[in-house]
Scaffold this motif. Structure first.
Motif: not given
Ligand SMILES: [Mg+2]
Ligand SMILES: [Mg+2]
Ligand SMILES: [Mg+2]
Ligand SMILES: [Mg+2]
Lengths: 341, 341, 341, 341
Positions: D252, C261-262, D134-135, D138
């Protein structure tokens, strides 16, 4: 100047509106009430300062210390009191339905058009809910492109024994119809009703007929957008209003409403509202706050009009026929008077 | 009976409270205001009926048509006006801080104890926020077991040039301290402040000193539960108040607050509040609604007391010392008077 | 013992399955392939050890070093290769559709019934998706009561020029039909298709006809439960498979799938899958892993059968007719052979 | 060419890795195993084809049909087997810890540097988890600005009686330390450990000492970013790994992982993983898939190195000291050899 309001009908919703208008809404006070049960009206009045009990609605409407009227009496009486309010040249807020037949709502429209300006507002409070307003604003910003489909889910944990299968349309789905017309800026032109197998909680009800519950409705509109309504009125888990507008480039949906997330017993969970009040209390507050402000200032009314009340009633009539026949039923509205443009 | 309120200080927050008390809060009206900028006070008064402008706070406090006082003036003046209100035997709502030093808050406590009943409430509005209340109720129900840790995140998109690094404790984290004391039912006994590398938005500020932002605070309590506070006051993305209480069997956290979920451009998103008003407007409304109801009815006050104002101020003083020294600093409170038991 | 597999058709999906079966699925290896484009088949074979290129599907089916067949050729060839596999007494996994007409699928059923045991599995991979399996398990546990409605949303960001309006049913919604039959444990008995106004991205397509997109389908089942399918194949924002089963006491829905979740730019967001592969890669892996394990061990096949392939094809034919006529079209299946009980 | 792997240690995690490497990971097979419990090793081998049981680890390492080694034996034996693998010039994957003391890990580094290329990978599997990746992606995209704080929560439903308070650091938080170093691209320079009041489930344990649980750790890094680790190892509700990186412009976080959302009994809920396997199975699969591919192809290893194993061990030693003394303890690493640049 404080707007002095007369309330006709002090049942549950009437009492809530008296409390709201007397105590909470800025610039408003309740000065007159009536109810066909005079004892009840007196009890309600006794809880506040400065409220007079009147013998009937006409007495409320014509009282000198009443600037505007709120009609929260039994549906079949709405037409009479709304027409009398228009005759008196006073603003009138009428809880839904505006009247019980399309013909009756057209008589109200005729009277209001003859008066020459809007005096009537109908109590479709979803238009005042912050989440629906955010949906409408998101559409207006073009974030999801042109709206093509609106999926609306209307779920009640249970309904009283007096609730009949037609009420799923006339009392329940009518809110979805109204908010869809407003969200999509479209008129409803036809409806079909599909009845899946029934929820066991809707069958063998003590004191009530068997329900066809849930119902699914496919509703056509003037823009070609389709509205899909699901009503589930015995679903037990909560009072849950769901909605997603599907556009050309994306969608916007009502979010879950839980204030806190609990991590316990193997799950993360947020609460669902328990009832109608928990879900829409703020919408009712905003509805009356804006109505009082507009009436007091003389600004044009922006809430649901007699036309919206007529359209809702016409769609409900078609919906009931569609439920009873299993066929698609068209909705043909009269030409829209310029007053409601 | 309507509670007649005098407001001392009509800057931004004072104006909001005048609007709130005059227009929205049931059973309240504003009858008297003052501000060190008399022109401003007159402008504010001109927007309402029945508000008299007074030359100073003492005139407001002692006016015959003032039943209770709201202090929203500059922090260093709070002590004087709160003490004068107590001397007049009138209820006083004081925006935070109750006073700027622990000694000053103790003088208020002494006066209130001498008076013999609570007259003072301090404006820590988070206790009136529906989400925090749901967290507290969840803990009370035993859903998560005994609380062991409270993680609190306090994020502002930006701060004005006058904001100094100490204000992250005194103005910002103080809300986290108060709500933590209330959620955990515990007194704070020590604090350590850790400064990570600074956010670039807190450096080279036009007209402002460099900030140490974010700050992390490890706060000890009387029950052994630990409070961890993160303040991030230049984080740009929104005004985001986060919190999770970690218990023996689970946790309860503030949920995200978006009303709608938008599916567009590869993501599902819900909005974060943009500022303090968007996040806490309802809490302020509830705070005054309950205060007015309790003052009017004579029921015991349940909001933040002088003791809470003293504790907050004492913790902030320790926090500032901890920030400046890099060391843990203990918090030693005086014995709690029975009035605040 | 390793299961030696022959693959007929090495287009995109065929290549993915070769990679999957050769490299990833335990206990399987690919020994033989063919494609009507022999050059392509040779290129594919060259990337692995031990794969022989055959001149045609019959050569693959009858090869001594082929224990089981995977058919990923052009749809109109499926019947021929599946029937030949049955004739050879070998297990065959056929990508959807099992065949292009209901009559052809019935010929396969006839051959399989004559053989006396199941040899055929059809590639409806959603039944292997962990989220759909959790939905089915939740229903089986009785958490939501008896299922009454299944709302299924099938959204593609875009489709190629060759995609026609009928493919929204035959290629797209067919997955919703199959998974619905499985989730609800019900046979489909009728279908109606509603076309809202079209998405602008489906009109004036370079090299393609205008589409009616989205489509809404109301699908009746043998239990009285209703399936509602929405296909939106030009919605741009992502590949988004949505689904909610509405029961008597609650609902179970596919959750959003974002891993992180960003919080940025005023919103909290999680990503939506970009395409079919991102969404269902794991389901394909599981589908073949379980098929290989069952074939190798001689355990009964539990995946989609010839009967499921027949039912899907029959429903699609009715759906196409319903789209073209605007009418409800019934689905009348033959009696179900005991082999598929 | 298939990579032939020898596994030293066939306890629970060893058995899982044998299954994974033999059955699932492309291009790998297990040819040799050993365990100090020879009966157990034989039982494991009997479940597969082609696995030879060896008398000890050195026999495995030096076997002609072993290309690479996986060490899953008891921690105190790791150094010996990793050094022997390096001496044999073979790649070795060692489950954490690389060795039980910083000195031992430095001896491994010395041997690997003398060898001249990386042969060692350490089993910190979180780096292979899709959500953490994914973190990291990001952050790399600049979406949240430079990272300033990493909040990491590590929650286990329970722990066995042999679990000691130091293991919350050495066995549990070590995963948070490693993934934080990788996410933030920073070296850890100091640590402080705070012990809140203890969870009742960590006290009066049958067969185990009282635990200090949860623990909070404030961890300093070379970039000035701060890592905050919460370990809660008796929290009952699930196995829940939480994490949020706070940057200059946004954050994030790991999202909740539920596949379905159930609406029942007044709430919407998604499940939390029940244990370590449920949460990280895919990460283990990816970890070995990528390791086997890199070892087989001769590409440079990108997984956790001996240096990462050394850093983790050094931080754990400091953490234990910090827990025991209540003080901040610095972490001083040796100069990083160019091999690990
Ligand atoms: Mg209403
Ligand atoms: Mg405040
Ligand atoms: Mg498939
Ligand atoms: Mg590991």
């Amino acid at each position: 100047m404080t707007l002095r309001i007369g309330v006709i009908g002090t049942g549950m919703i009437g009492q809530q509106h008296v409390e709201r208008l007397h105590g909470l809404v800025p610039g408003a006070t309740v000065t007159a009430i009536t109810d066909h049960n005079e004892t009840l009206a007196k009890e309600v009045a006794s809880q506040y300062d400065g409220i007079t009990v009147h013998p009937d609605g006409h007495s409320v409407i014509n009282a000198d210390d009443v600037d505007a009227i709120v009609v929260t009496s039994w549906g079949p009486t709405h037409e009479e009191f709304v027409l009398a309010s228009i005759a008196a040249g006073k603003h009138v807020f009428c809880e839904k339905p505006l009247a019980t037949t399309a013909e009756a709502t057209l008589r109200i429209i005729e009277a209001e058009v003859a008066h020459g300006s809007r005096l009537v507002q109908v109590g479709y409070m979803r238009r005042y809910d912050a989440a629906y307003r955010e949906m409408k604003a998101t559409i207006a910003l073009g974030v999801i492109g042109a709206p093509l489909v609106f999926m609306s889910g209307h779920r009640n944990p249970d309904v009283p024994a007096i609730y009949t299968r037609e009420m799923a349309i006339v009392d329940t789905a009518v809110h979805d119809f109204d908010v869809a017309r407003w969200l999509l800026d479209a008129e409803i032109t036809g409806i079909r009703v599909i009845a899946p197998r029934s929820n066991r909680h809707g069958l063998d009800r003590e004191g009530g007929d068997d329900l066809q519950d849930p119902l699914l409705m496919t509703v056509e509109t003037s823009t070609g957008a389709i509205i899909h309504v699901e009503t589930s009125v015995n679903i037990r888990y909560g009072y849950d209003i769901r909605g997603e507008v599907i556009g050309e480039d994306g969608t916007v949906a009502l979010a879950d409403r839980g204030l806190t997330a609990v991590r316990a017993n193997g799950a993360v969970s947020v609460q669902v509202p328990g009832d109608f009040q928990a879900r829409f209390r703020s919408a009712f507050d905003t509805e009356f706050t804006e109505w009082v402000a507009q009436v007091s200032s003389g600004e044009p009314l922006t809430g649901p009009s007699s036309w919206d009340g007529y359209a809702a009633t016409a769609v409900c009539a078609a919906g009931v026929q569609a439920l009873q026949t299993g066929e698609r039923v068209g909705v043909d509205l009269v030409e829209k008077p310029a007053l409601y443009a």
